[in-house]
Design a protein around this motif. Structure first.
Motif, short mmCIF file in Angstrom:
data_model
loop_
_atom_site.label_atom_id
_atom_site.label_comp_id
_atom_site.label_asym_id
_atom_site.label_seq_id
_atom_site.Cartn_x
_atom_site.Cartn_y
_atom_site.Cartn_z
N ARG A 280 16.60 10.33 -24.54
CA ARG A 280 18.02 10.04 -24.83
C ARG A 280 18.11 9.05 -26.00
O ARG A 280 18.86 9.26 -26.95
CB ARG A 280 18.63 9.42 -23.56
CG ARG A 280 20.10 9.36 -23.53
CD ARG A 280 20.55 8.64 -22.26
NE ARG A 280 21.74 7.90 -22.57
CZ ARG A 280 22.95 8.45 -22.67
NH1 ARG A 280 23.12 9.71 -22.43
NH2 ARG A 280 23.98 7.72 -23.01
N LEU A 284 19.69 9.63 -29.72
CA LEU A 284 20.81 8.82 -30.22
C LEU A 284 20.41 8.03 -31.47
O LEU A 284 21.13 8.06 -32.48
CB LEU A 284 21.32 7.88 -29.13
CG LEU A 284 22.04 8.56 -27.95
CD1 LEU A 284 22.36 7.55 -26.85
CD2 LEU A 284 23.32 9.27 -28.40
N SER A 290 25.21 12.93 -30.34
CA SER A 290 26.15 11.84 -30.06
C SER A 290 26.25 11.67 -28.54
O SER A 290 25.79 12.54 -27.78
CB SER A 290 27.53 12.21 -30.62
OG SER A 290 28.02 13.33 -29.92
N GLU A 291 26.88 10.59 -28.13
CA GLU A 291 27.11 10.38 -26.69
C GLU A 291 27.84 11.58 -26.10
O GLU A 291 27.55 12.02 -24.99
CB GLU A 291 27.94 9.10 -26.46
CG GLU A 291 27.23 7.80 -26.78
CD GLU A 291 26.33 7.30 -25.64
OE1 GLU A 291 26.26 7.99 -24.60
OE2 GLU A 291 25.69 6.24 -25.82
N ASP A 292 28.81 12.11 -26.87
CA ASP A 292 29.58 13.25 -26.37
C ASP A 292 28.71 14.49 -26.21
O ASP A 292 28.87 15.25 -25.25
CB ASP A 292 30.75 13.56 -27.32
CG ASP A 292 31.90 12.58 -27.11
OD1 ASP A 292 31.87 11.85 -26.08
OD2 ASP A 292 32.82 12.54 -27.95
N LYS A 295 26.83 14.03 -23.09
CA LYS A 295 27.72 14.20 -21.93
C LYS A 295 27.94 15.68 -21.62
O LYS A 295 27.98 16.10 -20.46
CB LYS A 295 29.08 13.54 -22.21
CG LYS A 295 29.15 12.12 -21.67
CD LYS A 295 30.57 11.58 -21.76
CE LYS A 295 30.54 10.06 -21.77
NZ LYS A 295 31.57 9.47 -22.61
#
Ligand code: TPP
Ligand code: MG
Length: 329
Positions: A280, A284, A290-292, A295
Motif C-alpha cells: 500500500r 501511494l 491514490s487513496e481512492d 478504496k
C-alpha cells in the motif's frame, strides 16, 4: 522475523504492485470472513487462518509458471486463493456444503484442485513433504519442466520424514522448491523452544541442497527469491530451500487463545512489518495509486468475499448418497 525494509524505488510496475495488493487483500478479507463464520457456528471442525503470511504465497505464485504444482499443510486457504481457486468453492467447503471444492466432505484441511495443480491441504504435520517430492519426481520423469512448491512450517521442519525427503530429492535432482514458512510458532511452541538453531534452511547443506532466508513480509523479496529457486530447479540442478520468515497474527487455529505470546508482540509486527501495508505504501509513495483507487479495490475485494460467504451459506449440505462418491477402494 526480518523487519520490513521498504524498498524505496522498487523496479516494479504499478500494475504488478496493484495485483499483489489485490491478491493479498483477498486472502486477508477472506480469512477474516472465515473467522466470522466460524464464530457464528457456520464452520465446524478445524480452521487455521493465514492472516499475516499473505506475501509468502502471493510472491511465490508470481514466480510460478503454468503447470507448476503446489502442496501444503492445513493452513491452506491462502495457497488456494493465490493459485486461483474459486473463493466461493473454498468458503463453501469450510461450511461443509455441496458447492465446496470437496463437495463439503473435506473441510478446511482437505481441498484439492486438479485444474490449478493444488494437491492439498494435509492435516498430518509434515506429510505433504514427501508427497511434494513425489509430485516433482513425476514431473522429472515426464520431462515436462514443471516445478513443485512444497510448503511446510517451522514445526514440521523438525520431522524426520523431511530429511528422508531431502535426501531423495537431492539424490535424484528433483525439481522441488521446499518452502519453510517460518511463522515462529508450532501451535503454542515458539521456535526458540523447539528448534536447535535460529535458521532452518542450512540443514539442507547436509544433503547438498542450497537455500536461503527470505523476508516473508515483503512480497517483492519473496517473488525474487522464488524466481531464483525456480530457475535452479528448471535448470535440472535439483531442489532448493527457501526459509521464509513470516508471522501469523491469529492463533494456531480458531480454538487457540494464543496465551503463549503477548498482544504487544503481535501488535508490533502488524505495525512494523505488515505485508499489505508495505505494498500500500509503495503504491501511494510511488504515486501509482491514490487513496481512492485503493478504496475502490478494497470495495471490490469485499464484494468478492461477501459473495463467497453468501454462496457458502446458500449452497445445500451434501446428501447422504454423497457418502458413496469419490471413494477410491
Ligand atoms: C504428525 C502430527 N503431529 C502432531 C500434530 C498436531 N499439530 C498440528 S499443527 C502442529 C504444529 C505445526 O507447526 P508448523 O509446522 O510450524 O506450522 P504452522 O501451524 O505454524 O503453520 C502440530 C504439532 C499433527 N497434526 N500431526
Ligand atoms: Mg509455524
Amino acid at each position: 522475523m526480518a523487519a520490513r525494509k521498504t524498498t524505496k524505488k522498487p523496479n516494479v510496475s504499478a500494475e504488478e504492485l496493484t495485483t499483489y495488493y489485490r491478491e493479498m487483500l483477498l486472502i486477508r478479507r477472506f480469512e477474516e470472513k472465515a473467522g466470522q463464520l466460524y464464530g457464528m457456528g457456520l464452520i465446524g471442525g478445524f480452521c487455521h487462518l493465514y492472516i499475516g503470511q499473505e506475501a509468502v504465497v502471493v510472491g511465490l505464485e508470481a514466480a510460478a509458471k503454468e503447470g507448476d504444482k503446489r502442496i501444503t499443510s492445513y493452513r491452506d486457504h491462502g495457497h488456494m486463493l493465490a493459485c486461483g481457486m474459486d473463493p466461493g468453492g473454498v468458503m463453501a467447503e469450510l461450511t461443509g456444503r455441496i458447492g465446496g471444492l470437496s463437495k463439503g466432505k473435506g473441510g478446511s484441511m482437505h481441498m484439492f484442485s486438479k485444474e490449478k495443480n493444488f494437491y492439498g491441504g494435509h492435516g498430518i504435520v509434515g506429510a505433504q513433504v514427501p508427497l511434494g517430492a513425489g509430485l516433482a519426481f513425476a514431473d522429472k520423469y515426464k520431462e515436462n519442466g514443471g516445478v513443485t512448491f512444497t510448503y511446510f512450517g517451522d514445526g514440521a521442519a523438525n520431522q524426520g520424514q523431511v530429511y528422508e525427503t531431502f535426501n531423495m530429492a537431492a539424490l535424484w535432482d528433483l525439481p522441488v522448491v521446499f518452502v519453510i514458512e517460518n511463522n515462529q510458532y508450532a501451535m503454542g511452541t515458539s521456535q526458540a523452544r523447539s528448534t536447535s538453531t535460529k535458521d532452518i534452511y542450512h540443514r539442507g547443506e547436509a544433503f547438498g541442497i542450497p537455500g536461503e532466508i527470505v523476508n516473508g513480509m515483503d512480497v517483492l523479496a519473496v517473488k525474487a527469491a522464488g524466481e531464483k529457486a525456480v530457475a535452479h530447479c528448471r535448470a535440472g540442478k535439483g531442489p532448493y530451500i527457501l526459509e521464509v520468515k513470516t508471522y501469523r497474527y491469529r492463533g494456531h487455529s480458531m480454538s487457540d487463545p494464543a496465551k503463549y505470546r503477548t498482544r504487544e508482540e503481535v501488535q508490533k509486527v502488524r505495525e512494523q512489518s505488515d505485508p499489505i501495508e508495505h505494498v500500500r505504501e509503495l503504491l501511494l509513495t510511488g504515486k501509482h495509486a491514490s487513496e481512492d483507487d485503493l478504496k475502490a479495490i478494497d470495495k471490490e475485494i469485499k464484494e468478492i468475499v461477501n459473495q463467497a460467504a453468501e454462496f457458502s451459506k446458500e449452497s445445500p449440505e451434501p446428501s447422504v448418497e454423497e457418502l458413496w462418491t469419490d471413494i477410491y477402494a
